[in-house]
Structure formats: C-alpha cells, structure tokens
Write a protein that holds these residues in place. Structure first.
Motif, PDB file in Angstrom:
ATOM      1  N   ARG A   1       0.851  -1.076  -0.170  1.00 45.51           N
ATOM      2  CA  ARG A   1      -0.135  -0.038   0.063  1.00 45.51           C
ATOM      3  C   ARG A   1       0.889   1.309   0.065  1.00 45.51           C
ATOM      4  NH1 ARG A   1      -5.408  -0.905   1.712  1.00 45.51           N
ATOM      5  NH2 ARG A   1      -5.729   1.166   1.038  1.00 45.51           N
ATOM      6  N   PRO A   2       1.032   1.848  -1.328  1.00 43.66           N
ATOM      7  CA  PRO A   2       2.040   2.911  -1.303  1.00 43.66           C
ATOM      8  C   PRO A   2       1.616   4.120  -0.193  1.00 43.66           C
ATOM      9  CG  PRO A   2       1.126   2.338  -3.421  1.00 43.66           C
ATOM     10  CD  PRO A   2       0.467   1.450  -2.412  1.00 43.66           C
ATOM     11  N   GLY A   3       2.683   4.884   0.225  1.00 44.68           N
ATOM     12  CA  GLY A   3       2.518   5.827   1.143  1.00 44.68           C
ATOM     13  C   GLY A   3       2.910   5.290   2.630  1.00 44.68           C
ATOM     14  N   ALA A   4       3.006   6.523   3.607  1.00 43.79           N
ATOM     15  CA  ALA A   4       3.742   6.251   4.959  1.00 43.79           C
ATOM     16  C   ALA A   4       2.476   5.177   5.497  1.00 43.79           C
ATOM     17  CB  ALA A   4       3.548   7.342   5.551  1.00 43.79           C
ATOM     18  N   VAL A   5       2.991   4.217   6.296  1.00 38.77           N
ATOM     19  CA  VAL A   5       2.036   3.492   6.824  1.00 38.77           C
ATOM     20  C   VAL A   5       1.374   4.585   8.323  1.00 38.77           C
ATOM     21  CG1 VAL A   5       3.297   1.622   6.720  1.00 38.77           C
ATOM     22  CG2 VAL A   5       3.942   2.844   8.532  1.00 38.77           C
ATOM     23  N   ALA A   6       0.284   3.996   9.108  1.00 42.89           N
ATOM     24  CA  ALA A   6      -0.254   4.743   9.916  1.00 42.89           C
ATOM     25  C   ALA A   6       0.475   4.572  11.329  1.00 42.89           C
ATOM     26  CB  ALA A   6      -1.551   4.168  10.172  1.00 42.89           C
ATOM     27  N   PHE A   7       0.414   5.570  12.266  1.00 43.35           N
ATOM     28  CA  PHE A   7       0.773   5.633  13.510  1.00 43.35           C
ATOM     29  C   PHE A   7       0.540   4.459  14.093  1.00 43.35           C
ATOM     30  CE2 PHE A   7      -0.061   6.466  18.016  1.00 43.35           C
ATOM     31  CZ  PHE A   7       1.409   6.903  18.418  1.00 43.35           C
TER      32      PHE A   7
ATOM     33  N   LEU B   1      17.307   1.856   7.402  1.00 40.59           N
ATOM     34  CA  LEU B   1      16.429   0.611   7.741  1.00 40.59           C
ATOM     35  C   LEU B   1      14.882   1.071   8.007  1.00 40.59           C
ATOM     36  CD1 LEU B   1      16.031  -2.578   7.965  1.00 40.59           C
ATOM     37  CD2 LEU B   1      17.130  -2.154  10.250  1.00 40.59           C
ATOM     38  N   TRP B   2      14.928   1.964   9.046  1.00 37.82           N
ATOM     39  CA  TRP B   2      13.620   2.087   9.590  1.00 37.82           C
ATOM     40  C   TRP B   2      12.916   3.094   8.993  1.00 37.82           C
ATOM     41  CZ3 TRP B   2      12.001  -1.365  12.642  1.00 37.82           C
ATOM     42  CH2 TRP B   2      12.963  -2.131  13.618  1.00 37.82           C
ATOM     43  N   THR B   3      13.535   4.312   8.113  1.00 36.94           N
ATOM     44  CA  THR B   3      12.715   5.076   7.357  1.00 36.94           C
ATOM     45  C   THR B   3      12.067   4.234   6.158  1.00 36.94           C
ATOM     46  OG1 THR B   3      14.772   5.851   6.554  1.00 36.94           O
ATOM     47  CG2 THR B   3      13.906   7.175   8.402  1.00 36.94           C
ATOM     48  N   SER B   4      12.810   3.371   5.893  1.00 31.16           N
ATOM     49  CA  SER B   4      12.281   2.581   4.556  1.00 31.16           C
ATOM     50  C   SER B   4      11.141   1.867   5.070  1.00 31.16           C
ATOM     51  CB  SER B   4      13.372   1.833   3.828  1.00 31.16           C
ATOM     52  OG  SER B   4      13.875   0.805   4.765  1.00 31.16           O
ATOM     53  N   ASP B   5      11.104   1.412   6.245  1.00 33.29           N
ATOM     54  CA  ASP B   5       9.917   0.593   6.454  1.00 33.29           C
ATOM     55  C   ASP B   5       8.765   1.281   6.615  1.00 33.29           C
ATOM     56  OD1 ASP B   5      11.311  -1.819   6.628  1.00 33.29           O
ATOM     57  OD2 ASP B   5      11.374  -2.128   8.764  1.00 33.29           O
ATOM     58  N   ALA B   6       8.997   2.475   7.004  1.00 39.39           N
ATOM     59  CA  ALA B   6       7.792   3.537   7.156  1.00 39.39           C
ATOM     60  C   ALA B   6       7.018   3.709   5.863  1.00 39.39           C
ATOM     61  CB  ALA B   6       7.976   4.683   8.055  1.00 39.39           C
TER      62      ALA B   6
ATOM     63  N   GLU C   1      10.957  13.083   0.731  1.00 42.87           N
ATOM     64  CA  GLU C   1      11.274  14.389   1.348  1.00 42.87           C
ATOM     65  C   GLU C   1      11.246  14.257   2.679  1.00 42.87           C
ATOM     66  OE1 GLU C   1       9.250  14.014  -1.137  1.00 42.87           O
ATOM     67  OE2 GLU C   1      10.303  15.133  -2.797  1.00 42.87           O
ATOM     68  N   GLU C   2       9.990  13.628   2.976  1.00 45.59           N
ATOM     69  CA  GLU C   2       9.633  13.486   4.708  1.00 45.59           C
ATOM     70  C   GLU C   2      10.761  12.347   5.281  1.00 45.59           C
ATOM     71  OE1 GLU C   2       8.213  13.681   8.377  1.00 45.59           O
ATOM     72  OE2 GLU C   2       8.172  14.853   6.518  1.00 45.59           O
ATOM     73  N   ALA C   3      11.069  11.303   4.513  1.00 43.80           N
ATOM     74  CA  ALA C   3      12.185  10.720   5.035  1.00 43.80           C
ATOM     75  C   ALA C   3      13.457  11.108   5.173  1.00 43.80           C
ATOM     76  CB  ALA C   3      12.386   9.254   4.276  1.00 43.80           C
ATOM     77  N   ALA C   4      13.968  12.040   4.264  1.00 48.06           N
ATOM     78  CA  ALA C   4      14.969  12.721   4.355  1.00 48.06           C
ATOM     79  C   ALA C   4      15.183  13.853   5.378  1.00 48.06           C
ATOM     80  CB  ALA C   4      15.434  13.534   3.219  1.00 48.06           C
ATOM     81  N   ARG C   5      13.857  14.543   5.791  1.00 44.41           N
ATOM     82  CA  ARG C   5      13.764  15.402   7.111  1.00 44.41           C
ATOM     83  C   ARG C   5      13.892  14.619   8.155  1.00 44.41           C
ATOM     84  NH1 ARG C   5      10.823  16.557  10.722  1.00 44.41           N
ATOM     85  NH2 ARG C   5       9.252  15.034  10.293  1.00 44.41           N
TER      86      ARG C   5
END
Length: 496
Positions: free
Chosen positions: A124-130, A312-317, A322-326
């Motif tokens: 499911r593309p996009g960031a996962v939920a909290f 590792l952890w930013t890719s899992d999310a 841009e948000e991962a870089a920030r």
C-alpha cells in the motif's frame, strides 16, 4: 465473521504448502525476495480447482484488486459484505475489492497458522499509519527460532504485535498473556488467535505495567526497541524513550517477573559510542545486568552504522523521500550529538536462578555474526545447561570424566612458504553451533581427537604428556581451561 473466514481459508487450502504449490518453486523464491510479478503470473495460470486459492493470494499477499464476484467465490461463507463491513476488505474507487489487512499463512514445520497484520508499505503506497501493526519480519522470525520450547505453565509475550510469538508459544505453554501499548495490535492479535482456534489473555499497557506483581516461566519480547531521539512517530518501532532506555528497562525489570528457573528472551538494540566499536558495548549491557542476579547470554548479531540504521527504519515506514530525508536528518543529527558510532543489535537471554541454586550470576556477552550461527531454542537451552555443568564440576571431577568430542570440522589456515604450505592457525568448529569454534594447537587438537568417551580425561592427558615429553600435571593445568571452553561451546561433552 472471523470463524467463517477461517472456514473459507481452510477450504481453499490457504496454507504455506498450498501457496507454495500454487506459485511453484521459482516464482515462490522470487516472491520471497520481493519480486512479485512472477507470483501474479502464477495466480493468473491457476487451474479451476485452485481459483479460490489464487484469488486469496492475489488479495492478501500481492495487494491486487479483484472483482466482487471473484472475491465472493473465494470467501462464500464469510461473504464480501461482512468482510467489507469489518475492514478486512475495502472497496476501491473503481468498484473492485482489495485487502485492507495482510492475512498470510505461516508454519513452524509442524503446524500451519494464519497471521493477521497491516499491509506494509510495499503493498500500500504511502506512509504507514501511526498505529500500524507489523506482520512477520526478520526480527520476529529470529526470536521465534531462538525461544526455548520446553513445556511451561505461564508465558508472557511482551509487545505481542500481531501475535506471532504467542502463536508459537501455544504449543508448549498452558497460559499465554500478551501485552501491547497499541490497541490496534491487540485487536489484530485477537483476530490471529481466533483464526487459529486459540485464546490468549491480551492486555493493554507499557513494559511490565499490565502484569504488575505477576511472574512467568517464560517471557519473550520483540518490543519497539529502536534507538532514537525519543519521538513517538510509529508505535511498532518507537517506545517514546530516548536512546536505548527501553532495552535497558526490560532487562533490568525482567527479574521481578520471572519464576525461579524461568527464562526471558528479548530482542534488543544498544548504543555503541565512538571509540567503543571494538567491544566496549559489553560494558554497557553488562551494566544493565549488574544488579539483576540473573544468568545471561547476550549475543550481538549485527552492528549498523548510523546511516544504515536510520535508512532501515525510514524505508520500513514508506514515507515520501522528502519526509524520510527530513526525519532521517533529525535522527542522524541526534546520533552525532550523542557521539554514537552505531547500534548493536541482538538477543538477550536471561535465566533466573532456581530456588535451590547458589551459584553466582553467570553472564556471557559476545559477538556471533555468522550467517549459519543463528540462535535456536535447543542451542540456547544447551548453552545454559553446559554453563551450569561447568560450575558444578570441579577440576578433579572433570579429569575423572570420560569426554567425547561432538561432530566437528578441523579448519586450518596455511600460507605458502619456501617448503610449501605452512600451517599458521587451526580451529575446530561445530557446524550450526552459535560461536562453536575453538582455536587449537598441536596438543589440544590431539586431545580433542582422543576424547571418544573411552578413557578418563586425566588418563588421556597423561598419555599425551608422555608422548610429548612434558610433565602431566603441568599439561593438565594448561589443558583444563581449553577443555572447559570446549565444553562451553558444545565441542566436548561428558559421555553417558
């Protein structure tokens, strides 16, 4: 609805073997590596009798959309309307159906399970939920392989998530308590239990708060151990505690919740500061263990530099670049401010003393990184048994014992020289044993070769002393530490 869905999944042979048979060896191997197109192709070619299975694989494993009539064909008992109403399926803007949950087969070599979790970012593309609930990952599989599977009365799965550890515990534990701070995780764990005909005591709360005053024979935990700033971005990875304090608290508090002789097995991460890369991490974790009174085997399996760890952890999310870089930049800046060179990742196994036990805490901390040296339940249990044997067996008893050498390989390292190959080092290795390697010289390799369970160790040492023209007592004094290390590594054992 859950029971009806379970009936549909069973009727379609939605099992590990069923899916493997549908995909075939090559497409199945590609799918396990993250290449899905061949798996989709295999489902397109399913025979009529496997159509229901193919539809389930496309929905729940491959994230494909299916027409309503095809989904209804695969799940006639549960019914698509009930599945949509209960957020198992969802209607797309095109009017087709797709999975809202990941439901996948999982086996332990004896039994087959069904595991319910959230769909990951690859599906499911996009960031996962909290409150995203992870499915079966490498850490959960590593822990499941390492758990000691001896029958016990009560077990605690701390940070149960989708319930994968509780599934495995069910075979050898009379009662299972699962806890999590994430209400959604508890709901999906309950669904996992129901699909598999199991019942667990699921409780909300952090750390040991939900089980205050209770003790267990076995505690397992794959908690949100990620080392970071203390920000609580995603419940599956972040504890809200800065640094490695979650791992520290779990280790320090485990003693208060273990029955005498009980075991705790915890996945953990720890900080390695600059200048400490050569093994000083042991001092940090040893400090956590200092006042627990517990026996321990701490194994660092991996070391990750800051960029690798954060990546590792930013890719899992599944966040946008841009948000991962920030977020990653903030994380790396914090690592730099804390003078962190990297993160150690591994397994902490704790054993509470028995009521009648008087030996001091025996705590071994080491790095074992070989791909074929992963911890298994039998190896963990054998390690603690060997350490207890060594404590209870004095030198005189050891010299009187008949020892046997386990199946091992002798490995030699040689360099070319003027007279041909010259041996510069040698070791014996027990295949599959974590850390089961021992450097040997000419005398110790002869000693290991002679340990066949036929004569007492002392007699064998005297024979070797005579052959090499040395004093027997002096050789015994030199050999006993090597023998003890070999026993500790499972290379030597006392013959029946």
């Amino acid at each position: 609805m859950v029971d009806a869905l379970a009936d549909d999944l069973r009727a379609a042979a939605y099992t590990t073997d069923g899916v493997a048979g549908l995909l075939g060896a090559e497409a199945g191997a590609a799918f396990s590596r993250g290449s899905w197109w061949s798996a989709l192709r295999a489902t397109d070619r399913a025979t009529p009798e496997r159509q229901a299975l193919a539809i389930l694989v496309r929905l729940f494993l491959l994230g494909a959309e299916e027409p309503r009539d095809r989904a209804a064909h695969a799940m006639p008992t549960a019914g698509v309307d009930a599945l949509v109403a209960n957020d198992v399926l969802e209607v797309t803007p095109h009017g087709t159906l797709r999975a809202a949950l990941d439901i996948r087969p999982h086996g332990d070599g004896v039994r087959d399970f069904l595991v319910v979790s959230d769909l990951d970012a690859a599906v499911r593309p996009g960031a996962v939920a909290f409150d995203h609930v992870l499915g079966i990952g490498s850490a959960s599989v590593t822990l499941a392989h390492a758990v000691v599977r001896e029958p016990v009365r009560r077990a605690l799965d701390l940070g149960t998530g989708c319930g994968i550890q509780a599934l495995h515990l069910d075979a050898h534990c009379d009662a299972i308590v699962g806890t999590d701070t994430n209400a959604r995780a508890l709901a999906l764990a309950a669904a996992t239990a129901r699909l598999n005909g199991m019942s667990w005591d699921l409780r909300p709360g952090s750390l040991f708060e939900p089980v205050a005053g209770e003790r267990f024979d076995l505690i397992v935990s794959n908690p949100p151990f990620v080392v970071g700033t203390g920000a609580l971005d995603y419940e599956y990875r972040d504890s809200g505690m800065a640094g490695d304090s979650l791992s520290e608290k779990l280790i320090r508090q485990a003693r208060d919740h273990l029955e005498p002789g009980g075991t705790a097995q915890i996945m953990a991460n720890w900080i390695v500061r600059r200048g400490d890369e050569d093994g000083a991490w042991r001092d940090r974790v040893r400090g956590w263990l200092a006042d627990t009174g517990l026996h321990a085997w701490v194994v660092q399996r991996e070391f990750a530099d800051p960029i690798s760890y954060v990546s590792l952890w930013t890719s899992d999310a599944g966040e946008p670049p841009e948000e991962a870089a920030r977020r990653g930049g903030v994380w790396l800046d914090w690592f730099a401010d804390q003078d962190i060179a990297g993160i150690g990742m591994g397994m902490v196994t704790l054993r509470a003393p028995r009521r009648d036990e008087s030996r001091p805490p025996d705590q071994v901390l080491e790095e074992i990184t070989g791909a074929d040296e992963g911890l298994t339940g039998p190896e963990v249990a054998a390690f603690f048994a060997r350490r207890e044997y060594l404590h209870d067996t004095g030198d005189d008893q050891l010299l009187a014992a008949r020892l046997s050498t386990a199946p091992v390989f002798l490995e030699e390292q040689s360099l070319p020289g003027p007279d041909g190959w010259q041996t510069v080092g040698a070791a014996v290795r027990r295949p599959g044993g974590p850390g089961a390697v021992l450097g040997v010289d000419e005398v110790s390799r002869a000693l290991l070769a002679g340990c066949r369970g036929e004569v007492p160790l002392g007699m064998l040492i005297d024979l070797l002393a005579s052959v090499h023209g040395v004093d027997g007592d002096a050789l015994a004094e030199a050999a006993l530490p090597v023998v003890r290390e070999a026993i500790s590594r499972g290379i030597l054992y006392e013959a029946e």
